[in-house]
Write an enzyme that holds these catalytic residues in place. Structure first.
Site, mmCIF file in Angstrom:
data_model
loop_
_atom_site.group_PDB
_atom_site.id
_atom_site.type_symbol
_atom_site.label_atom_id
_atom_site.label_comp_id
_atom_site.label_asym_id
_atom_site.label_seq_id
_atom_site.Cartn_x
_atom_site.Cartn_y
_atom_site.Cartn_z
ATOM 1 N N CYS A 85 0.801 -1.233 0.000
ATOM 2 C CA CYS A 85 0.000 0.000 0.000
ATOM 3 C C CYS A 85 0.827 1.273 0.000
ATOM 4 O O CYS A 85 0.662 2.144 -0.871
ATOM 5 C CB CYS A 85 -0.928 0.022 1.211
ATOM 6 S SG CYS A 85 -2.226 -1.233 1.201
ATOM 7 N N HIS A 139 -1.224 6.142 2.190
ATOM 8 C CA HIS A 139 -1.327 5.074 3.179
ATOM 9 C C HIS A 139 -1.643 5.650 4.550
ATOM 10 O O HIS A 139 -1.191 6.742 4.904
ATOM 11 C CB HIS A 139 -0.004 4.308 3.227
ATOM 12 C CG HIS A 139 -0.048 3.073 4.065
ATOM 13 N ND1 HIS A 139 -0.987 2.081 3.896
ATOM 14 C CD2 HIS A 139 0.734 2.655 5.089
ATOM 15 C CE1 HIS A 139 -0.772 1.109 4.763
ATOM 16 N NE2 HIS A 139 0.263 1.436 5.502
#
Length: 480
Positions: A85, A139
């Site tokens: 991510c 993120h």
């Protein structure tokens, strides 16, 4: 009686008339000048290629994603910059590949490394856009709110399941709740609200949906869409890792998630949970599309839809992302560009998500900042069958890279281990050809696209798989 105007008065009237004509011409030119397009920027977390229009898994039910694909151009070979991510999103949003920035892991804080002026939101703000966001774009834990005109705090109050909630770290369970009880509903609500407004300048609306990120806890009705007795396991063969080199096997970690899943006997239940979470997100995509179609700015709004990376559900004895095979690196990419893309068009060229930053600038008449490493795909949006010689490049941790062309995947790990797959004959990547001398030229052609330099890990790690643990600069709110 005749009246005559003095010469000075005639001159003054003539000048006034000329000024009026010039003003009218200027207004007409402004009306005729193309307006900068608005942007609806939709990100989805952990969504692999199990979507209807790609046909990778026929059990998927994604009518709204299929509807979006039919509205513009779908890319069938689109790949992340990193199968994790934080590095994936940091690369896409800043224009700097992991090998350039040193952002390789989920707990690498990219903000001290990459200044605010280099990011996509800042570039659009400087160009006069109102830049708005909600949900997960960067993120978790590494947002920089100063890049945005508005970014409301997320209400993280999702209901919890009762009883068994999964197998080890693979979390899945149905919920007794309504669609709107999950935070993704509110995240979509914000974008829907902005689409319904009249803005006095071009607007960039980012909407980051969490599902199908774990836990795959969504209302029961989405599990019911995928009855357990109908679930089929993803394609897999026994001994698939026997020809994978040690570096690849370490990434697969067959003795971790996969061993626990086999011991539990709940593999099909996990697949059901992932499919259910995808269907929940598809519902929210439908809400966004309905709002887009009713929006006062529809005719001048670009939609770009992307997933941050793929996901394994037992293929190659691996779960989650965190690897360099097709399942973990391929994710959906869809574009709708008024006046440019044609409904239902398909592009089979191989692209990676480093293309989003320069393409959005290109389409919006904004100069592409010099630091941006990706290449605009505007030519492919205009003509999906146009020539395209640039393969996709994906990096996971320091020194590990995979190059994906239309026909091949070549992976080289930091320690020199290699994998090579003929994607035309072997799309499930069962047979590693890297050790076969007959393919040495093919390997060499793909190897030229590997990064020439590899920046040291910003968090101090070294080695394949992050063997060394440096001091953390910030704590991420999401482990995976």
């Amino acid at each position: 009686m005749r009246f005559s105007l003095s010469k000075p008065l005639c001159a003054a009237l003539s000048l006034a008339g000329a000024i009026l004509s010039l003003s009218q011409a200027s207004l007409q030119a402004q009306d005729a000048a193309p307006k900068q397009p608005n942007v609806l920027f939709i990100a989805v977390d952990d969504l692999n290629h199990w979507v209807g229009y790609l046909g990778r898994n026929m059990q998927s039910k994604t009518p709204n994603l299929d509807r979006l694909a039919a509205m513009g151009t779908r890319f069938t070979r689109s790949y992340c910059a990193s199968p994790s991510c934080n590095p994936s999103r940091a690369a896409l949003m800043t224009g700097l590949r992991p090998s350039t920035s040193g952002i390789y892991d989920n707990d690498d804080d990219w903000r001290p490394v990459i200044p605010e002026e280099k990011t996509l939101p800042t570039t659009f703000r400087k160009a006069g856009y109102e830049v708005l966001g909600s949900g997960k774009i960067y993120h978790g834990g590494f947002d920089r709110k100063s890049e945005w005109n508005e970014y409301p705090a997320e209400k993280k109050n999702d209901p919890k399941p009762t009883g068994n909630d999964g197998v080890g770290g693979i979390k899945f369970a149905p919920l007794d709740c309504k669609d709107e009880d999950l935070s993704d509903w509110q995240i979509a609500d914000y974008a829907i609200e902005q689409l319904g407004k009249k803005h006095d300048r071009p607007v960039f609306i980012a909407c980051g949906l969490h599902k199908p990120h774990m836990p795959w806890n969504v209302p029961q009705k989405y599990y019911d869409l995928h009855p357990l007795d109908k679930i089929e396991l993803p394609p897999h063969i026994e001994g698939d890792l026997t020809d994978v080199p040690p570096a690849g096997v370490r990434m697969a970690g067959p003795n971790g998630d996969h061993a626990k899943m086999l011991a539990s006997g709940r593999w099909k239940e996990a697949v059901q949970g992932y499919l259910a979470a995808i269907s929940y997100t598809d519902m929210n995509i439908g809400r966004l599309l309905d709002a887009y179609e009713k929006s006062p700015m529809r005719d001048n709004t670009i939609i770009v839809f992307w997933g941050d990376h793929g996901w394994h559900l037992g293929e190659k004895e691996h779960w989650r992302k965190f690897a360099l095979w097709e399942e973990s690196t391929r994710a959906p990419l869809l574009w709708v560009v008024p006046g440019l893309t044609k409904p239902g068009s398909v592009c089979e060229r191989t692209v990676d998500f480093m293309s989003l930053y320069p393409t959005l600038c290109d389409l919006s008449g904004i100069p592409v900042p010099a630091h941006v490493e990706g290449k605009s795909i505007k030519s492919l949006l205009q003509n999906p069958t146009a020539e395209w010689a640039t393969p996709a490049l994906t990096t996971y941790k320091f020194g590990n890279h995979t190059v994906r062309s239309e026909g091949w995947r070549y992976t080289r790990y930091e320690n020199g281990d290699e994998e090579l797959y003929d994607e035309t004959k072997d799309p499930l990547e069962h047979t590693n050809l890297a050790g076969d001398a007959r393919y040495a030229e093919q390997k060499a052609q793909l190897a030229q696209w590997l990064p020439k330099t590899n920046q040291a890990d910003a968090n101090g790690r070294t080695g394949n798989g992050g063997g060394g643990k440096g001091k953390k600069k910030a704590a991420s709110t999401e482990a995976d």
